[in-house]
Design a protein around this motif. Sequence first.
Motif, PDB file in Angstrom:
ATOM      1  N   VAL A 188      -9.671   1.628  -6.810  1.00  0.00           N
ATOM      2  CA  VAL A 188      -9.495   0.732  -5.780  1.00  0.00           C
ATOM      3  C   VAL A 188      -8.413  -0.402  -6.311  1.00  0.00           C
ATOM      4  N   LEU A 189      -8.549  -0.687  -7.742  1.00  0.00           N
ATOM      5  CA  LEU A 189      -8.205  -1.847  -8.400  1.00  0.00           C
ATOM      6  C   LEU A 189      -6.443  -1.167  -8.706  1.00  0.00           C
ATOM      7  N   THR A 190      -6.607  -0.118  -9.135  1.00  0.00           N
ATOM      8  CA  THR A 190      -5.236   0.215  -9.713  1.00  0.00           C
ATOM      9  C   THR A 190      -4.151   0.435  -8.603  1.00  0.00           C
ATOM     10  N   PRO A 191      -4.162   0.901  -7.566  1.00  0.00           N
ATOM     11  CA  PRO A 191      -3.195   0.729  -6.455  1.00  0.00           C
ATOM     12  C   PRO A 191      -2.686  -0.717  -6.132  1.00  0.00           C
ATOM     13  N   VAL A 192      -3.623  -1.605  -6.215  1.00  0.00           N
ATOM     14  CA  VAL A 192      -3.465  -2.872  -5.969  1.00  0.00           C
ATOM     15  C   VAL A 192      -2.393  -3.626  -7.054  1.00  0.00           C
ATOM     16  N   GLU A 196       1.280  -4.948  -7.025  1.00  0.00           N
ATOM     17  CA  GLU A 196       1.598  -6.162  -7.281  1.00  0.00           C
ATOM     18  C   GLU A 196       2.549  -6.188  -8.284  1.00  0.00           C
ATOM     19  N   LEU A 197       2.626  -5.161  -9.081  1.00  0.00           N
ATOM     20  CA  LEU A 197       3.967  -5.200 -10.286  1.00  0.00           C
ATOM     21  C   LEU A 197       5.101  -4.636  -9.356  1.00  0.00           C
ATOM     22  N   ASP A 198       5.074  -4.010  -8.508  1.00  0.00           N
ATOM     23  CA  ASP A 198       6.275  -3.677  -7.501  1.00  0.00           C
ATOM     24  C   ASP A 198       6.912  -4.927  -6.816  1.00  0.00           C
ATOM     25  N   ALA A 199       5.897  -5.891  -6.590  1.00  0.00           N
ATOM     26  CA  ALA A 199       6.446  -6.944  -5.713  1.00  0.00           C
ATOM     27  C   ALA A 199       6.903  -7.886  -6.924  1.00  0.00           C
ATOM     28  N   LEU A 200       6.393  -7.992  -8.272  1.00  0.00           N
ATOM     29  CA  LEU A 200       7.117  -8.804  -9.433  1.00  0.00           C
ATOM     30  C   LEU A 200       8.206  -8.138  -9.922  1.00  0.00           C
ATOM     31  N   GLY A 235       0.125   5.135  -6.836  1.00  0.00           N
ATOM     32  CA  GLY A 235       1.284   4.781  -6.166  1.00  0.00           C
ATOM     33  C   GLY A 235       2.500   4.620  -7.512  1.00  0.00           C
ATOM     34  N   ALA A 236       3.507   4.248  -6.838  1.00  0.00           N
ATOM     35  CA  ALA A 236       4.812   4.447  -7.832  1.00  0.00           C
ATOM     36  C   ALA A 236       4.677   3.013  -8.548  1.00  0.00           C
ATOM     37  N   LEU A 237       5.027   2.749  -9.990  1.00  0.00           N
ATOM     38  CA  LEU A 237       5.148   1.912 -10.643  1.00  0.00           C
ATOM     39  C   LEU A 237       6.745   1.476 -10.675  1.00  0.00           C
ATOM     40  N   PRO A 238       7.214   0.128 -10.676  1.00  0.00           N
ATOM     41  CA  PRO A 238       8.724  -0.283 -10.892  1.00  0.00           C
ATOM     42  C   PRO A 238       9.038   0.503 -12.188  1.00  0.00           C
ATOM     43  N   ASP A 239      10.195   0.810 -12.075  1.00  0.00           N
ATOM     44  CA  ASP A 239      10.976   1.447 -13.647  1.00  0.00           C
ATOM     45  C   ASP A 239      10.978   0.410 -14.534  1.00  0.00           C
ATOM     46  N   THR A 240      10.991  -0.617 -14.338  1.00  0.00           N
ATOM     47  CA  THR A 240      11.015  -1.736 -15.381  1.00  0.00           C
ATOM     48  C   THR A 240       9.693  -2.193 -15.877  1.00  0.00           C
ATOM     49  N   VAL A 241       8.503  -1.393 -15.846  1.00  0.00           N
ATOM     50  CA  VAL A 241       7.166  -1.456 -16.470  1.00  0.00           C
ATOM     51  C   VAL A 241       7.388  -0.649 -17.849  1.00  0.00           C
ATOM     52  N   VAL A 242       7.132  -1.590 -18.912  1.00  0.00           N
ATOM     53  CA  VAL A 242       7.155  -0.953 -20.218  1.00  0.00           C
ATOM     54  C   VAL A 242       5.781  -1.031 -20.869  1.00  0.00           C
TER      55      VAL A 242
END
Length: 815
Positions: A188-192, A196-200, A235-242
Amino acid sequence: MRRRTQAGLVARSAERDLFRGNFDTSPDDGRHRFLFHVHGTAGVGKTRLVKEFEHLAREQGALTAYVDETAGSVPAVLEAVCRQFGAQGHRLKDLERLVATHHERRYEAEAAALAALDPAPDGTPSAGGMALARAGLAGLGLVPGVAPFTAVLDPEQLAHGADRLRSVLAARFRNHDDVRLVLDPESVLTPVLADELDALASDVPWIVLLLDTYERTGPFLDAWLHDLLTTDRYGALPDTVVVVTAGQHPADPARWGTFADFMTSLPLRPFTEAEARGLLAERGVTAEPVVAEALRLTGGLPVLLSTIAGTRPAGPEDVTDPSATAVERFLKWEQDPGRRLAALAGALPRLLDVDVFAVAADCDRDRAEELYTWVETLPFADRLGGRLRYHDIVRAPMLRLQRGRSPRGWNDGHTRLAQAFRRWREQTESGRDSGTLWLDDTWCELRLGELYHRICSDDPAAVSDTLRDLVEACDQGDVVAVRWIRMLEDAGRDVFVPGVSGWGGMLSDALASGGTQAVLDTLLEWAGHSSPSGPRRPEAGPSGSLRMRRRHARSRRDPAPAGAVGDWYTAEERDSSRSAYRVTRLTAAMPPPLLARIHRDRALAYASREDRAAAVTELGHALVLTPDDARTLALRGEYLRTAGRNAEAAADLERATTLDPADAYAWASLGATRLALRHPEGARTALDRALDLKPDYAWALVRRARVARELGDPEGRLAALDRAVAADPDSAWAHCERGDALRAADRDQESLDAYDRAVALDPGYASAYASRGVAHHRLGHLDEALADLDRALELNPSYAWARERRDTVVRDRVG
């Protein structure tokens, strides 16, 4: 702190350049990496490098979060990420809300499960109740892939407990996602988090997550992190996550081997001579004789090099081995004796904040604030989750120094800390339900601190209390149990009792290989109480324990207990003046009540796997240890009853009621047992006694109604069931039984209302559908009758009574 961070930038230039260069590449560039794994032995500077990475990332405008072993679960990691992102001006509001809800819902669900599913008919939590609660939640189909707990209760109790739990959860939780939030929070938490990271990603150029001390957090984080980074499960993470991980071991090739193109492994070794010279020169240490001596003594370990550099040695005679007397030498040029003593005292706790430091240094708050601010600048004081921890390379010799120089001062310091942690723990407990405390990270940390310092202060009851707590921690699951095991390892190492540390290590191995059940099995095995009924781990034959101990001792270079029932440490260790620890037998550390508790927990585990015989055997072992334990007798009696061994059950329950005449549980179970033995008068006496003790005892009231039916007392039957539904209006079982009583009294229309209520509370209640079908048939509602009976058989295809009634309805329709 800024000065220290900048100073470290001289070293590890290759790793820093590699990491910084990652920000100069596009995520679409084949050179871009989304995961960096730093690994190496203690003292090579992993934490410092990770902190430098965080500094470099922020220079590139990245949003960062640093997490270490203080986060003991995925929800705790996400909570730390939310807190740190918020401090940088970017709140993850939806995730913050869900994490807070998770904490609330977890407690509510487990409290509800305890109340609804505990095998004690009076609802009082028994030993292992929390484990049973989780098994009960699994039995409702809320945990995929986990076997149900149906063997714990007979069918009536199962229906009663299950519908109570469903109704309680439905009343407390808004939807099924809330239940998943408790039982499978990652899903439940990880898709959120991903959303959120995608929005950031539109607000910040990079998002960097840094996971330190991965050798401790990896066991629960690694699979989750793999799914998060390499699959679309959440869900897909943004490519800018390291992501940066740092631990003692390389990445698991079985899990990460196919992703070499997207990750970079950074093995750290002691500094090369050039790197070491660069660090010393940056600190102003350039005289060749001094540098040569520093290189010789430190072997290039960054932590020790930093310690020597901080002393500003003028000549080679001023350079001594910092691993031998690290703090004494480091403080040689410190003129304030209070600072020197305070720095030494700060090594006693595993983690430091100002409150703990004030107790360790035995000073007032103002002085503690001043000294703590200074300690923060020391090169071996690592910041960990907002607190400080001395690096192990330096802390270990500091502890040895204090034990050897002043054994009495050592004991006084640890006793003072143990008392402070106990006081803080008791303040945390004030006015709270004890069942909630194990879910409170703050309480757990305070209790662990108390036990750790009690062990270090030579408290003879400390390890016994630790093991007793460990049994309870096993009921809470792996995440809680590992904290107690880790503390036992740490305490044994820090007071130089290798046997105790070896215990912790072997318990850790057991937890990793077989979960909490293997931990309990290991404790019993050591104490000579292995149960022949239980499955044994590999190599657990007559010499299996010895082989496991030898293997563990070789792998850790840490002597393990000499025998299954042995001294805390060997004769050689006992004779050593370095150890202040008293000789304590393992049997003294694990008294009979504790061993009996473990057997009761094992009984619950076997019952949850539908192995009644093994459950009864385990309770027999418990009763050998504590023969006059009324609750264990009552629990075995109930298990014997559910297994159909009613004569044996009655004997246990009779004795239980003699030992504890005020136990409504035992009286209620005895009443049900006597009814099964065709002694309705005796059953009535026992159930009336239970109801005298607890008038709103719904389970006993339903049983009392059955006794009334056997005695030909329809009015008494209905009266008991009216009381049962009034006492527990959310019990589908009680409403169904009441419907049966109304139907037997030819009040079919009223019985329909009772059955309607039962199926509304529990849509999967086959018996309620079948009984309602019979009532419809008697009222001439043939279509409704057929639909209900079909539904009952759909839920339970082997339901013979429902099939017979359906055949009758079909014949009447044809006729």
